[in-house]
Design a protein around this motif. Structure first.
Motif, PDB file in Angstrom:
ATOM      1  N   GLN A  94     109.197 -37.966 -87.317  1.00 58.52           N
ATOM      2  CA  GLN A  94     109.945 -38.293 -86.105  1.00 58.52           C
ATOM      3  C   GLN A  94     110.131 -37.061 -85.221  1.00 58.52           C
ATOM      4  O   GLN A  94     109.989 -37.132 -83.992  1.00 58.52           O
ATOM      5  N   ILE A  95     110.425 -35.922 -85.837  1.00 57.33           N
ATOM      6  CA  ILE A  95     110.586 -34.675 -85.085  1.00 57.33           C
ATOM      7  C   ILE A  95     109.267 -34.269 -84.442  1.00 57.33           C
ATOM      8  O   ILE A  95     109.233 -33.821 -83.287  1.00 57.33           O
ATOM      9  N   ALA A  96     108.160 -34.426 -85.177  1.00 58.24           N
ATOM     10  CA  ALA A  96     106.840 -34.115 -84.617  1.00 58.24           C
ATOM     11  C   ALA A  96     106.546 -35.005 -83.412  1.00 58.24           C
ATOM     12  O   ALA A  96     105.974 -34.558 -82.411  1.00 58.24           O
ATOM     13  N   CYS A  97     106.945 -36.275 -83.503  1.00 57.24           N
ATOM     14  CA  CYS A  97     106.764 -37.214 -82.406  1.00 57.24           C
ATOM     15  C   CYS A  97     107.571 -36.780 -81.183  1.00 57.24           C
ATOM     16  O   CYS A  97     107.075 -36.829 -80.048  1.00 57.24           O
ATOM     17  N   VAL A  98     108.804 -36.351 -81.394  1.00 61.65           N
ATOM     18  CA  VAL A  98     109.651 -35.849 -80.297  1.00 61.65           C
ATOM     19  C   VAL A  98     108.967 -34.679 -79.600  1.00 61.65           C
ATOM     20  O   VAL A  98     108.931 -34.599 -78.362  1.00 61.65           O
ATOM     21  N   ASN A  99     108.395 -33.777 -80.380  1.00 63.54           N
ATOM     22  CA  ASN A  99     107.718 -32.612 -79.802  1.00 63.54           C
ATOM     23  C   ASN A  99     106.497 -33.018 -78.972  1.00 63.54           C
ATOM     24  O   ASN A  99     106.211 -32.403 -77.935  1.00 63.54           O
ATOM     25  N   LYS A 100     105.780 -34.046 -79.420  1.00 65.82           N
ATOM     26  CA  LYS A 100     104.637 -34.533 -78.643  1.00 65.82           C
ATOM     27  C   LYS A 100     105.100 -35.089 -77.295  1.00 65.82           C
ATOM     28  O   LYS A 100     104.494 -34.816 -76.247  1.00 65.82           O
ATOM     29  N   LEU A 101     106.173 -35.864 -77.321  1.00 65.98           N
ATOM     30  CA  LEU A 101     106.693 -36.434 -76.078  1.00 65.98           C
ATOM     31  C   LEU A 101     107.214 -35.338 -75.142  1.00 65.98           C
ATOM     32  O   LEU A 101     107.102 -35.459 -73.919  1.00 65.98           O
ATOM     33  N   LYS A 102     107.758 -34.282 -75.707  1.00 67.16           N
ATOM     34  CA  LYS A 102     108.212 -33.158 -74.870  1.00 67.16           C
ATOM     35  C   LYS A 102     107.022 -32.493 -74.173  1.00 67.16           C
ATOM     36  O   LYS A 102     107.123 -32.102 -72.998  1.00 67.16           O
ATOM     37  N   GLN A 103     105.909 -32.366 -74.888  1.00 70.33           N
ATOM     38  CA  GLN A 103     104.704 -31.802 -74.272  1.00 70.33           C
ATOM     39  C   GLN A 103     104.187 -32.712 -73.152  1.00 70.33           C
ATOM     40  O   GLN A 103     103.769 -32.234 -72.092  1.00 70.33           O
ATOM     41  N   ILE A 104     104.229 -34.016 -73.403  1.00 67.61           N
ATOM     42  CA  ILE A 104     103.801 -34.975 -72.382  1.00 67.61           C
ATOM     43  C   ILE A 104     104.709 -34.892 -71.166  1.00 67.61           C
ATOM     44  O   ILE A 104     104.249 -34.929 -70.008  1.00 67.61           O
TER      45      ILE A 104
END
Length: 218
Positions: A40-50
């Protein structure tokens, strides 16, 4: 004089095995929960990059962002960020959520995140469908991207949708794939994890459960 070596009896061995099994049953759920939280944290980081890429795009486009292009097949928002070089990393590493198994090929239904499709500020122009932050009254409450999925009745299931609306749209919605939560990126730049009741406060009612079933069509 030889020393006698005491051997474990069968009962003692069974007791030890039972204790190990009990300890394992207690630890495994915690380990699985920790893995789920890490994804879930990795997913949050991906969305932050987007979101960083999207904000850069909007800065260069006087507040506008592309939802969908023209033509067949039409260019999606992910393709726009890639072709405009606002995202330069491997698209599989950016646009796929680690909590999902998507199609091997990188196409519209294998992208794990969807864009907000029908809200104020969305309009159709010469080059496709656009949105603008200029029409958003409260940017901190406007979810532009989210974990998305098709429902199981859609032929694309279990792959992921490239869009979502605040109600179910084309049998697609926000996907509660992180222990009954979904990650949402808001147009002001922040990303947060929300459950269904929290999303209702943001008027998001088109929600898909982790197994692909529909939670609400309010």
């Amino acid at each position: 004089m030889r020393k006698k070596i005491k051997l474990f009896t069968l009962i003692e061995l069974l007791v030890v095995i039972a204790i190990i099994a009990i300890l394992a049953s207690m630890l495994l759920p915690a380990l699985n929960q920790a893995r789920s939280k890490a994804r879930q944290i990795a997913c949050v980081n991906k969305l932050k990059q987007i979101m960083t890429a999207t904000i850069m795009y909007m800065d260069d486009a006087t507040g506008y962002y592309q939802v969908k292009g023209v033509g067949s097949p039409s260019q999606m928002w992910t393709d726009t960020l890639l072709s405009s070089k606002y995202v330069t990393s491997d698209p599989v590493k950016i646009f796929r959520c680690p909590s999902l198994k998507c199609s091997p090929s990188f196409w519209v239904s294998s992208k794990s995140y969807g864009i907000n499709w029908r809200r104020p500020g969305i309009y159709t122009g010469e080059w496709g469908v656009y949105g603008t932050i200029k029409e958003i009254k409260v940017p901190t409450q406007y979810a532009i991207y989210a974990d998305t999925a098709y429902t199981m009745i859609n032929t694309n299931y279990p792959n992921q949708a490239y869009l979502f609306a605040y109600k179910l749209s084309r049998q697609a919605g926000v996907h509660l794939r992180h222990t009954n939560q979904a990650n949402l990126a808001f147009i002001d730049g922040h990303v947060s994890s929300k459950g269904f009741h929290e999303m209702v406060q943001n008027e998001i009612t088109g929600v898909i459960l982790e197994d692909g079933s529909e939670l609400s069509t309010i």
